[in-house]
Scaffold this active site. Structure first.
Site, short mmCIF file in Angstrom:
data_model
loop_
_atom_site.label_atom_id
_atom_site.label_comp_id
_atom_site.label_asym_id
_atom_site.label_seq_id
_atom_site.Cartn_x
_atom_site.Cartn_y
_atom_site.Cartn_z
CG ASP A 212 -1.82 1.16 1.39
OD1 ASP A 212 -2.74 1.25 0.55
OD2 ASP A 212 -1.65 1.99 2.31
CD GLU A 248 -2.21 2.76 -3.67
OE1 GLU A 248 -3.25 3.39 -3.91
OE2 GLU A 248 -1.52 2.99 -2.66
C1 AAO Z 1 -9.06 8.47 6.39
C2 AAO Z 1 -9.97 9.68 6.18
C3 AAO Z 1 -9.15 10.94 6.12
C4 AAO Z 1 -8.31 11.08 7.39
C5 AAO Z 1 -7.42 9.84 7.52
C6 AAO Z 1 -6.59 9.84 8.80
O1 AAO Z 1 -10.71 9.51 4.97
O2 AAO Z 1 -10.04 12.04 6.02
O3 AAO Z 1 -7.48 12.22 7.29
O4 AAO Z 1 -8.26 8.67 7.54
O5 AAO Z 1 -7.42 9.86 9.91
C7 AAO Z 1 -7.81 4.91 2.71
C8 AAO Z 1 -8.84 5.97 2.37
C9 AAO Z 1 -8.56 7.27 3.08
C10 AAO Z 1 -8.42 7.03 4.58
C11 AAO Z 1 -7.24 6.09 4.74
C12 AAO Z 1 -6.92 5.78 6.21
O6 AAO Z 1 -8.84 6.18 0.97
O7 AAO Z 1 -9.67 8.14 2.85
O8 AAO Z 1 -8.19 8.27 5.25
O9 AAO Z 1 -7.57 4.84 4.11
O10 AAO Z 1 -8.03 5.29 6.85
C13 AAO Z 1 -3.20 8.81 -2.44
C14 AAO Z 1 -2.09 7.79 -2.18
C15 AAO Z 1 -2.55 6.36 -2.35
C16 AAO Z 1 -3.84 6.10 -1.57
C17 AAO Z 1 -4.87 7.09 -2.07
C18 AAO Z 1 -6.22 6.92 -1.37
O11 AAO Z 1 -0.99 8.05 -3.04
O12 AAO Z 1 -1.52 5.53 -1.86
O13 AAO Z 1 -4.40 8.44 -1.79
N1 AAO Z 1 -4.30 4.71 -1.70
C19 AAO Z 1 -3.97 3.72 -0.62
C20 AAO Z 1 -5.13 2.78 -0.35
C21 AAO Z 1 -6.25 3.54 0.31
C22 AAO Z 1 -5.81 4.05 1.68
C23 AAO Z 1 -4.37 4.41 1.72
C24 AAO Z 1 -3.53 4.30 0.64
C25 AAO Z 1 -3.82 4.76 3.04
O14 AAO Z 1 -5.53 2.14 -1.52
O15 AAO Z 1 -7.41 2.77 0.44
O16 AAO Z 1 -6.58 5.21 2.06
O17 AAO Z 1 -3.44 3.52 3.64
C26 AAO Z 1 -3.39 12.21 -6.45
C27 AAO Z 1 -2.11 11.44 -6.23
C28 AAO Z 1 -2.35 10.10 -5.61
C29 AAO Z 1 -3.23 10.24 -4.37
C30 AAO Z 1 -4.54 10.90 -4.81
C31 AAO Z 1 -5.53 11.02 -3.67
O18 AAO Z 1 -4.13 11.64 -7.50
O19 AAO Z 1 -1.48 11.22 -7.46
O20 AAO Z 1 -1.10 9.54 -5.24
O21 AAO Z 1 -3.47 8.94 -3.83
O22 AAO Z 1 -4.20 12.19 -5.29
O23 AAO Z 1 -5.07 11.93 -2.73
C32 AAO Z 1 -6.30 13.18 -10.70
C33 AAO Z 1 -4.80 13.04 -10.81
C34 AAO Z 1 -4.30 12.05 -9.79
C35 AAO Z 1 -4.66 12.55 -8.45
C36 AAO Z 1 -6.17 12.63 -8.42
C37 AAO Z 1 -6.73 13.10 -7.14
O24 AAO Z 1 -6.96 11.96 -11.06
O25 AAO Z 1 -4.48 12.59 -12.08
O26 AAO Z 1 -2.91 11.86 -9.84
O27 AAO Z 1 -6.63 13.54 -9.41
O28 AAO Z 1 -6.28 14.40 -6.88
#
Ligand code: AAO
Length: 512
Positions: A212, A248
């Site tokens: 992850d 990932e």
């Molecule tokens: C939760 C709450 C938060 C709180 C946090 C801490 O929702 O509000 O602050 O707890 O209390 C999952 C959930 C999260 C959750 C987290 C922990 O999705 O909502 O937070 O569990 O409980 C990034 C990372 C990527 C990640 C993804 C979700 O790079 O690694 O965010 N995925 C993994 C898992 C996922 C998990 C985690 C990681 C954490 O699969 O399930 O989170 O363990 C850009 C960046 C990406 C980035 C995205 C989202 O993307 O490139 O790297 O991913 O932003 O922030 C266009 C662009 C694209 C961009 C996108 C969005 O499409 O082309 O690049 O827009 O802006």
């Protein structure tokens, strides 16, 4: 001698790209949020018999329990330690699942959350899935143990302590991802604890890991952790087998951190795949199926033997992560079956099928208000079992896309055509396409607005075949459409654009 060392090094570096799949199988399924007991049963009653090679499971490590909102799925991405009890079951149930799946030739891949612990606002107490005490305020996780010395905060330069700008590599890797306490993986001690966790799972019998949030870890740190991993358990795998690693990393272009920084140490999730295929299937931005002729590296994707591909994942099916509105999911079932069918027919990448649960989707101004909702649960938040209906679909809001006839049969198609080149590409310049996989399989799509009626080269031996999309071969008979291939290898194909499934697939084992 030098040659031997080189060969050994080369062998080692190749090993973690291999999924260690048994019996010539080619696809895995993510059983998102399933209980271990249900996965064990599914391996035996369905996945093994239907040619699935493995299962990606939800994180098995001890996590925080969040009650506001009520038990969201994402609580499992906030570890508070590496004890093996989670919403999916306890350690005994996990071990039982791994054993039973391995015994029927189905591998288990663990979703390893090693970049961080829980959110900084996680509080203190025993609100954790095994009941271990922790204190997020003082960064104290005694069950590992980790203390405040094991986190990156000192190296992060943003005011909030969180990642604020994805164009700053140091922030992305040294600051907190959405407030999650960021482990200092450059420390030998932390690497050791993470490797111990992964090795325990390897020794129990898992075949590899989805790692992850790799974008948020330095490739050198990851490579040091991978270097400490044991070989797989020889009860089920050939001696010397390395764990499969797929990382990932969301790389849609436009950021300084690229997938390519990670392809040397393991496979990487190719997020462009689902985002672009979604556009094509939806016919957005002038895209058409005909453009898929050079699908794969020709579209700017990473090398096929480095890529883990999927149409949607647990994040982007509900607006988390990346990919945007183009991502097709079970909510658009007609388009989804075509997209997954295309993925499984096409040779590019190592394929993962998604298996979801339904939630109360409620999109307001493009944002799903219920994107947090956990799996089908009892009122105390415990996850419900997956009931199987008489018609082999799943009940209680488990979607079980992997059990949809079209998808299940395309997994078998991929196994049958494994190793065969894509050949006989044909298109009408618009949204009708067909191609063969050597002489072992042939598929046709009509995503145009009119009926398709064409005589096409199939590459298949003469005979009558059963279309595995509209039906399947059962006791030698076909429950769906039949396709007659002539002595010249050609077949006349008619597909109405109004069909629920406007595509047809035949393969060597569907010959009548
Ligand atoms: C939760 C709450 C938060 C709180 C946090 C801490 O929702 O509000 O602050 O707890 O209390 C999952 C959930 C999260 C959750 C987290 C922990 O999705 O909502 O937070 O569990 O409980 C990034 C990372 C990527 C990640 C993804 C979700 O790079 O690694 O965010 N995925 C993994 C898992 C996922 C998990 C985690 C990681 C954490 O699969 O399930 O989170 O363990 C850009 C960046 C990406 C980035 C995205 C989202 O993307 O490139 O790297 O991913 O932003 O922030 C266009 C662009 C694209 C961009 C996108 C969005 O499409 O082309 O690049 O827009 O802006």
């Amino acid at each position: 001698m030098k040659l031997l060392i080189l060969a050994a090094l080369f062998g080692l570096s190749l090993a973690q790209f291999d999924a260690n799949i048994k019996n010539g199988r080619t696809a895995i399924v993510h059983l998102f949020e399933w209980r271990w007991a249900d996965i064990a049963a599914e391996c035996e009653r369905y996945l093994g018999p239907n040619g699935f090679g493995g299962v990606q499971i939800s994180p098995p490590s001890e996590s925080i329990i969040v009650t506001s909102p009520w038990h969201p799925w994402w609580q499992r991405y906030q570890p508070i330690g590496y004890n093996l009890c989670s919403r999916s079951g306890n350690e005994n149930e996990l071990r039982d699942m791994i054993t039973r799946c391995n015994n029927v030739g189905v591998n288990i891949y663990v979703d390893a959350v090693i970049n961080h612990m829980c959110g900084a606002g996680g509080g203190s107490g025993t609100h954790s899935s095994c009941g271990s005490y922790f204190d997020a305020n003082s960064k104290d996780f005694p069950s590992v143990p980790y203390s405040s010395l094991d986190f990156n905060d000192g190296k992060c330069n943003t005011g909030s302590g969180n990642i604020e700008n994805y164009n700053d590599i140091n922030q992305v890797r040294n600051c907190r991802l959405v407030g999650l306490l960021d482990l200092a993986l450059e420390k030998d001690y932390v690497r050791g604890k993470v490797a111990d966790y992964m090795n325990k799972l390897i020794d129990i019998g898992v075949a590899g890991f989805r790692v992850d949030a790799c974008k948020h870890m330095w490739p050198g740190d990851l490579s040091a952790v991978y270097g400490r991993l044991h070989n797989l358990n020889t009860q089920w795998f050939p001696s010397g087998s390395k764990p499969f690693i797929f990382q990932e990393v969301i790389d849609l272009g436009g950021e300084p951190i690229t997938a390519g920084e990670y392809t040397g140490i393991g496979r990487v999730t190719e997020f462009k795949y689902g985002a672009k295929l979604g556009n094509v299937i939806r016919r957005w931005n002038g895209e058409k199926l005909a453009y898929l002729k050079n699908w794969g590296e020709g579209w700017g994707f990473m090398a096929s033997d480095k890529a883990l591909v999927f149409v949607d994942n647990h994040d982007n099916q509900r607006g988390h992560g990346a990919g945007g509105a183009s991502i097709v999911t079970f909510w658009d079932s007609r388009l989804y079956k075509m997209a997954v069918g295309f993925m499984l027919a096409h040779p590019y990448g190592f394929t993962r099928v998604m298996s979801s649960y339904r939630w109360d989707r409620n999109i307001v101004n493009g944002v799903d208000q219920n994107d947090w909702q956990g799996p089908p649960s009892n009122s105390d938040g415990s996850t419900k079992p997956v009931p199987i209906n008489p018609d082999s679909t799943c009940g209680d809001n488990w979607v079980c896309e992997h059990r949809w006839r079209q998808i299940k049969n395309m997994v078998a198609f991929r196994n049958v055509v494994n190793g065969q080149p894509l050949s006989n590409w044909w298109d009408n310049g618009s949204n009708q396409i067909s191609f063969s996989r050597g002489s072992r399989g042939f598929i046709v799509f009509n995503n145009d607005d009119g009926e398709m009626n064409a005589t096409l080269t199939t590459g298949m031996a003469a005979g009558t075949y059963c279309d595995v999309i509209s039906g399947q071969k059962e006791s030698g008979r076909c429950t769906g459409k039949e396709v007659v291939v002539g002595g010249d290898g050609r077949a006349t194909i008619r597909i109405s654009n109004l069909d629920e499934d406007p595509f047809i697939a035949i393969h060597a084992d569907s010959k009548l």
